[in-house]
Design a protein around this motif. Structure first.
Motif, PDB file in Angstrom:
ATOM      1  N   GLY A  33       0.789  -1.226   0.000  1.00 57.83           N
ATOM      2  CA  GLY A  33       0.000   0.000   0.000  1.00 57.83           C
ATOM      3  C   GLY A  33       0.820   1.274   0.000  1.00 57.83           C
ATOM      4  N   THR A  34       2.151   1.154  -0.129  1.00 59.00           N
ATOM      5  CA  THR A  34       3.003   2.338  -0.184  1.00 59.00           C
ATOM      6  C   THR A  34       2.862   3.020  -1.549  1.00 59.00           C
ATOM      7  OG1 THR A  34       4.633   1.367   1.327  1.00 59.00           O
ATOM      8  CG2 THR A  34       5.370   3.207  -0.032  1.00 59.00           C
ATOM      9  N   VAL A  35       2.512   4.298  -1.550  1.00 53.89           N
ATOM     10  CA  VAL A  35       2.416   5.062  -2.794  1.00 53.89           C
ATOM     11  C   VAL A  35       3.798   5.619  -3.118  1.00 53.89           C
ATOM     12  CG1 VAL A  35       1.378   7.046  -3.952  1.00 53.89           C
ATOM     13  CG2 VAL A  35      -0.005   5.635  -2.426  1.00 53.89           C
ATOM     14  N   ILE A  36       4.372   5.134  -4.193  1.00 53.12           N
ATOM     15  CA  ILE A  36       5.705   5.549  -4.610  1.00 53.12           C
ATOM     16  C   ILE A  36       5.650   6.882  -5.351  1.00 53.12           C
ATOM     17  CG2 ILE A  36       7.669   4.937  -6.099  1.00 53.12           C
ATOM     18  CD1 ILE A  36       6.875   1.986  -5.647  1.00 53.12           C
ATOM     19  N   HIS A  37       4.589   7.058  -6.118  1.00 52.06           N
ATOM     20  CA  HIS A  37       4.464   8.242  -6.971  1.00 52.06           C
ATOM     21  C   HIS A  37       2.985   8.453  -7.247  1.00 52.06           C
ATOM     22  CE1 HIS A  37       5.699  11.080 -10.130  1.00 52.06           C
ATOM     23  NE2 HIS A  37       4.777  10.544 -10.892  1.00 52.06           N
ATOM     24  N   ASN A  38       2.524   9.711  -7.175  1.00 49.76           N
ATOM     25  CA  ASN A  38       1.100   9.936  -7.429  1.00 49.76           C
ATOM     26  C   ASN A  38       0.825  10.956  -8.519  1.00 49.76           C
ATOM     27  OD1 ASN A  38       1.554  12.420  -6.302  1.00 49.76           O
ATOM     28  ND2 ASN A  38       0.225  12.145  -4.531  1.00 49.76           N
ATOM     29  N   GLY A  39       1.856  11.232  -9.328  1.00 50.59           N
ATOM     30  CA  GLY A  39       1.660  12.135 -10.450  1.00 50.59           C
ATOM     31  C   GLY A  39       1.952  13.579 -10.122  1.00 50.59           C
ATOM     32  N   THR A  40       2.062  13.891  -8.834  1.00 49.49           N
ATOM     33  CA  THR A  40       2.331  15.270  -8.447  1.00 49.49           C
ATOM     34  C   THR A  40       3.579  15.384  -7.575  1.00 49.49           C
ATOM     35  OG1 THR A  40       0.883  15.049  -6.515  1.00 49.49           O
ATOM     36  CG2 THR A  40      -0.115  15.883  -8.530  1.00 49.49           C
ATOM     37  N   ARG A  55       1.844  -1.802  -8.715  1.00 47.19           N
ATOM     38  CA  ARG A  55       0.753  -1.500  -9.652  1.00 47.19           C
ATOM     39  C   ARG A  55       0.879  -0.050 -10.121  1.00 47.19           C
ATOM     40  NH1 ARG A  55      -5.181   0.134  -7.978  1.00 47.19           N
ATOM     41  NH2 ARG A  55      -6.246   0.138  -9.996  1.00 47.19           N
ATOM     42  N   VAL A  56       0.794   0.132 -11.437  1.00 37.45           N
ATOM     43  CA  VAL A  56       0.818   1.464 -12.032  1.00 37.45           C
ATOM     44  C   VAL A  56      -0.580   1.726 -12.586  1.00 37.45           C
ATOM     45  CG1 VAL A  56       1.884   2.957 -13.757  1.00 37.45           C
ATOM     46  CG2 VAL A  56       3.260   1.193 -12.618  1.00 37.45           C
ATOM     47  N   TYR A  57      -1.241   2.777 -12.100  1.00 39.74           N
ATOM     48  CA  TYR A  57      -2.613   3.020 -12.540  1.00 39.74           C
ATOM     49  C   TYR A  57      -2.892   4.508 -12.674  1.00 39.74           C
ATOM     50  CZ  TYR A  57      -3.534   3.751  -7.479  1.00 39.74           C
ATOM     51  OH  TYR A  57      -3.510   4.187  -6.177  1.00 39.74           O
ATOM     52  N   THR A  58      -3.999   4.806 -13.335  1.00 39.25           N
ATOM     53  CA  THR A  58      -4.429   6.189 -13.510  1.00 39.25           C
ATOM     54  C   THR A  58      -5.815   6.346 -12.905  1.00 39.25           C
ATOM     55  OG1 THR A  58      -4.722   7.969 -15.126  1.00 39.25           O
ATOM     56  CG2 THR A  58      -5.420   5.770 -15.802  1.00 39.25           C
ATOM     57  N   ILE A  59      -6.146   7.579 -12.516  1.00 35.56           N
ATOM     58  CA  ILE A  59      -7.427   7.861 -11.860  1.00 35.56           C
ATOM     59  C   ILE A  59      -8.159   8.928 -12.658  1.00 35.56           C
ATOM     60  CG2 ILE A  59      -8.547   8.576  -9.714  1.00 35.56           C
ATOM     61  CD1 ILE A  59      -5.997   7.785  -8.228  1.00 35.56           C
ATOM     62  N   SER A  60      -9.415   8.659 -12.969  1.00 34.72           N
ATOM     63  CA  SER A  60     -10.216   9.620 -13.731  1.00 34.72           C
ATOM     64  C   SER A  60     -10.640  10.778 -12.833  1.00 34.72           C
ATOM     65  CB  SER A  60     -11.463   8.937 -14.302  1.00 34.72           C
ATOM     66  OG  SER A  60     -12.387   8.643 -13.251  1.00 34.72           O
ATOM     67  N   ASP A  61     -11.196  11.834 -13.452  1.00 38.72           N
ATOM     68  CA  ASP A  61     -11.694  12.975 -12.684  1.00 38.72           C
ATOM     69  C   ASP A  61     -12.792  12.543 -11.710  1.00 38.72           C
ATOM     70  OD1 ASP A  61      -9.976  14.648 -13.982  1.00 38.72           O
ATOM     71  OD2 ASP A  61     -11.442  15.298 -15.489  1.00 38.72           O
ATOM     72  N   GLY A  62     -13.506  11.484 -12.077  1.00 36.29           N
ATOM     73  CA  GLY A  62     -14.578  10.984 -11.211  1.00 36.29           C
ATOM     74  C   GLY A  62     -14.088  10.033 -10.132  1.00 36.29           C
ATOM     75  N   GLY A  63     -12.770   9.777 -10.101  1.00 40.86           N
ATOM     76  CA  GLY A  63     -12.205   8.921  -9.062  1.00 40.86           C
ATOM     77  C   GLY A  63     -12.120   7.452  -9.428  1.00 40.86           C
ATOM     78  N   PHE A  90       1.278  12.737 -18.878  1.00 42.54           N
ATOM     79  CA  PHE A  90       0.125  12.212 -18.151  1.00 42.54           C
ATOM     80  C   PHE A  90       0.514  11.762 -16.745  1.00 42.54           C
ATOM     81  CE2 PHE A  90       1.832   8.856 -20.863  1.00 42.54           C
ATOM     82  CZ  PHE A  90       2.032   7.818 -19.971  1.00 42.54           C
ATOM     83  N   GLU A  91      -0.460  11.789 -15.830  1.00 46.14           N
ATOM     84  CA  GLU A  91      -0.205  11.471 -14.435  1.00 46.14           C
ATOM     85  C   GLU A  91      -0.530  10.008 -14.147  1.00 46.14           C
ATOM     86  OE1 GLU A  91      -2.235  14.174 -11.895  1.00 46.14           O
ATOM     87  OE2 GLU A  91      -0.974  15.872 -12.441  1.00 46.14           O
TER      88      GLU A  91
END
Length: 216
Positions: A33-40, A55-63, A90-91
């Motif tokens: 559950g460690t977040v290595i990078h969150n795009g910001t 896991r590498v994933y993307t999150i929409s504006d709606g979550g 892209f993030e």
């Protein structure tokens, strides 16, 4: 267990370049559950997985989440050092899925050596190309494949990853991987269950007819 065993181009580097990498690398164990990078966040370095899963994933504006790809033993997480990739806009969010043992190479050192070493630059470009291919594959799946095909493929892939036909995974987790609401996943799994392909229980899914899933 040394860095040279996990970097395929090691033997093509100069002794000076090898020494610079050896002196700067850090080994670290990351909790699930460690977040290595969150795009910001700032760059955290280039991660080389010794053991575990990322896991590498993307999150929409709606979550809503969708998995872009997953990384396992000996894989290299290039996007954790995305600040050295000027063309990447892209993030992405990068998170450990289980306890993960990694080597971390500082961006400044890796980037400096890459500017001087053709083998390392070529390796990095090939790695980037491979990841881009995975993104395009995902786009093809979303645009052109029906959800039953995507779900059947995911269940078979997850069975191979877990090494079992009884998967410890929730409907919500599957939805996060595939970019679909939990309710959609549940409906399709119930259809699969009615067709005798899976058995559903709380927190687990047992694959009971592999051939049918493969045919889908």
């Amino acid at each position: 267990m040394e860095l040279k065993d996990y970097l395929p181009v090691w033997n093509k580097l100069t002794e000076k370049e090898k020494l610079a990498l050896e002196n700067s690398v850090v080994r670290k164990k990351l909790k699930k559950g460690t977040v290595i990078h969150n795009g910001t966040q700032d760059c955290n370095g280039l991660f080389i997985i010794i053991s575990g899963e990322i896991r590498v994933y993307t999150i929409s504006d709606g979550g809503r989440e969708i998995t872009v790809y997953r990384l396992f033993d000996r894989d290299i997480c290039l996007f954790s050092a995305s600040c050295m990739l000027n063309s990447i806009q892209f993030e992405l969010t990068i998170e450990t899925q289980k306890e993960t043992d990694v080597f971390i190479l500082p961006v400044e050192i890796y980037k400096k050596i890459m500017a001087e070493s053709a083998p390392l630059a070529n390796f990095t470009n090939e790695l980037l190309s491979s990841r881009f291919t995975e993104v395009m594959w995902l786009l093809d799946q979303i645009l052109w494949k029906s959800f039953d095909k995507r779900l059947a493929g995911f269940l078979l892939e997850e069975s191979a990853i877990q090494g079992s036909e009884t998967l410890k995974i929730t409907h919500e987790e599957i939805g996060n991987h595939l970019g679909n609401p939990r309710e959609v996943v549940t409906r399709m799994l119930k259809y699969f269950s009615g067709e005798g392909m899976v058995e559903l229980a709380r927190g687990t899914i047992k694959l009971t007819d592999i051939k049918k899933l493969q045919n889908i």
